[in-house]
Write an enzyme that holds these catalytic residues in place. Sequence first.
Site, short mmCIF file in Angstrom:
data_model
loop_
_atom_site.label_atom_id
_atom_site.label_comp_id
_atom_site.label_asym_id
_atom_site.label_seq_id
_atom_site.Cartn_x
_atom_site.Cartn_y
_atom_site.Cartn_z
N ARG A 143 67.91 109.32 83.78
CA ARG A 143 68.03 107.86 82.98
C ARG A 143 68.25 107.93 81.76
O ARG A 143 67.91 108.72 81.18
CB ARG A 143 66.85 106.94 83.54
N LYS A 167 59.80 106.70 85.36
CA LYS A 167 59.50 105.29 85.51
C LYS A 167 57.90 105.35 86.05
O LYS A 167 57.60 106.12 86.85
CB LYS A 167 60.00 104.60 86.63
N HIS A 238 74.29 104.84 83.40
CA HIS A 238 73.76 104.98 84.82
C HIS A 238 74.83 105.31 85.82
O HIS A 238 74.63 105.94 86.90
CB HIS A 238 73.27 103.63 85.14
N ARG A 241 74.72 108.92 86.29
CA ARG A 241 73.61 109.19 87.10
C ARG A 241 73.93 109.11 88.56
O ARG A 241 73.73 109.65 89.66
CB ARG A 241 72.45 108.40 86.90
N HIS A 264 63.07 108.89 92.48
CA HIS A 264 62.76 107.62 93.35
C HIS A 264 61.62 107.59 94.08
O HIS A 264 61.14 108.68 94.69
CB HIS A 264 63.97 107.40 94.30
N TYR A 273 73.17 106.03 98.17
CA TYR A 273 74.19 106.89 98.07
C TYR A 273 74.70 107.17 99.44
O TYR A 273 76.03 107.64 99.51
CB TYR A 273 73.62 107.96 97.25
#
Length: 293
Positions: A143, A167, A238, A241, A264, A273
Site C-alpha cells: 500500500r 492496517k 494502488h 498493488r 488482507h 481478484y
Amino acid sequence: MIEREYHTYLKLERGLSDNSIVAYELDFNRLKTYMEEHQIDVVRATFDDLQAFVFETFKGIKSAKTQARLLSSIHSFYRFLLYHRYIEQDPSELLEMPRVEKHLPEVLSLEEIDAMIAQIDMSKPEGHRNRAIIEMLYGSGLRVSELTELRLSNIYRKEGYMRILGKGSKQRLVPISPVADEQFGYWLKDRSQLDIKPEASDIAFLNHYGRQLTRAMIFTIVKRLAEAAGIRKTISPHTLRHSFATHLLQNGADLRIIQQLLGHESIVTTEIYTHVNIQDLREAVLKYHPENQ
C-alpha cells in the site's frame, strides 16, 4: 470526555489505522453537530433520531460508498457506547447499509508497467528512488502508506524480505524481489548523499530535502509516469498493488498466499481478484470462440 474514550477505543480496541480513525471521528462530529442542533444528546439518541439524521445527511451524499462509511461510523460509535455500558441497547442496530456496487480494480499489463519504468529519467537524482518505488509497489504489492512508512531497519536485504506495518498496526513479512532489491541498493547510495533530517534517519524513501516522502508525492510520481507512457487508464499507486495480485493469480498463485502477501484480514477481500481473472476469461471467450467471430 467521551470523545477521548472513543478515540482510544478506535485505536486500541478496534486497531484502526490513523486515517480510518480520522474518518470515523469526522463522521462522529457530523452526527454530534446534527444532534446538538436538534437539542438531542448524542448518547441518548433513538433509532428515529438516527434515521432522521441519515435521511437528512444522505441528501448531500451521492456516493453509496461514502454513505456506507458514514453508517459504519454510526454503528461503531453506538457499539462503543454499548460495550462501555453508556447505553443498554444499540439504537443504530436496525439502520440499514446501502448496497455498495463493487467496481473491479484497474489493472496494468506487464507491458504497461515496463512502459512506465522506461519513462524514469535515471540521470536525475531521484531516478533510482522512483524506480525502486515502482518496483516495490508492483513487486511486493505494498500500500502507498506502507511504502511511505517503510523503515530501513525493517528491510532485510540479505534475507530477501521486508517487515511491513499494515492496517491496524498489523505486521507481516513480504518478500523483496531481486529487481527491487537491486534498485533499492542504487537508491541507498543516492540517499546517503542527502542532508537527512534526524526524524527521517530510518525512513527508507525521502525527498530531496531529506524528509519523508508523502503519499501525495507517490501519487504524483506514479501518475506522471503513467501519463508519460501514454496509459489512458485511471492510475494510482494502488493500481500497481492490484496488478501485483492479479498477475500472481493469473500465473497460478494460491489465493491464501496472495491474501497473506497483501495483508488482507479476510479472504473475502482478496477474492475480488478472482473476479478480475474471471473477467479476463470471459473476454477471451468472446474474442476467440468461433461462435463469437
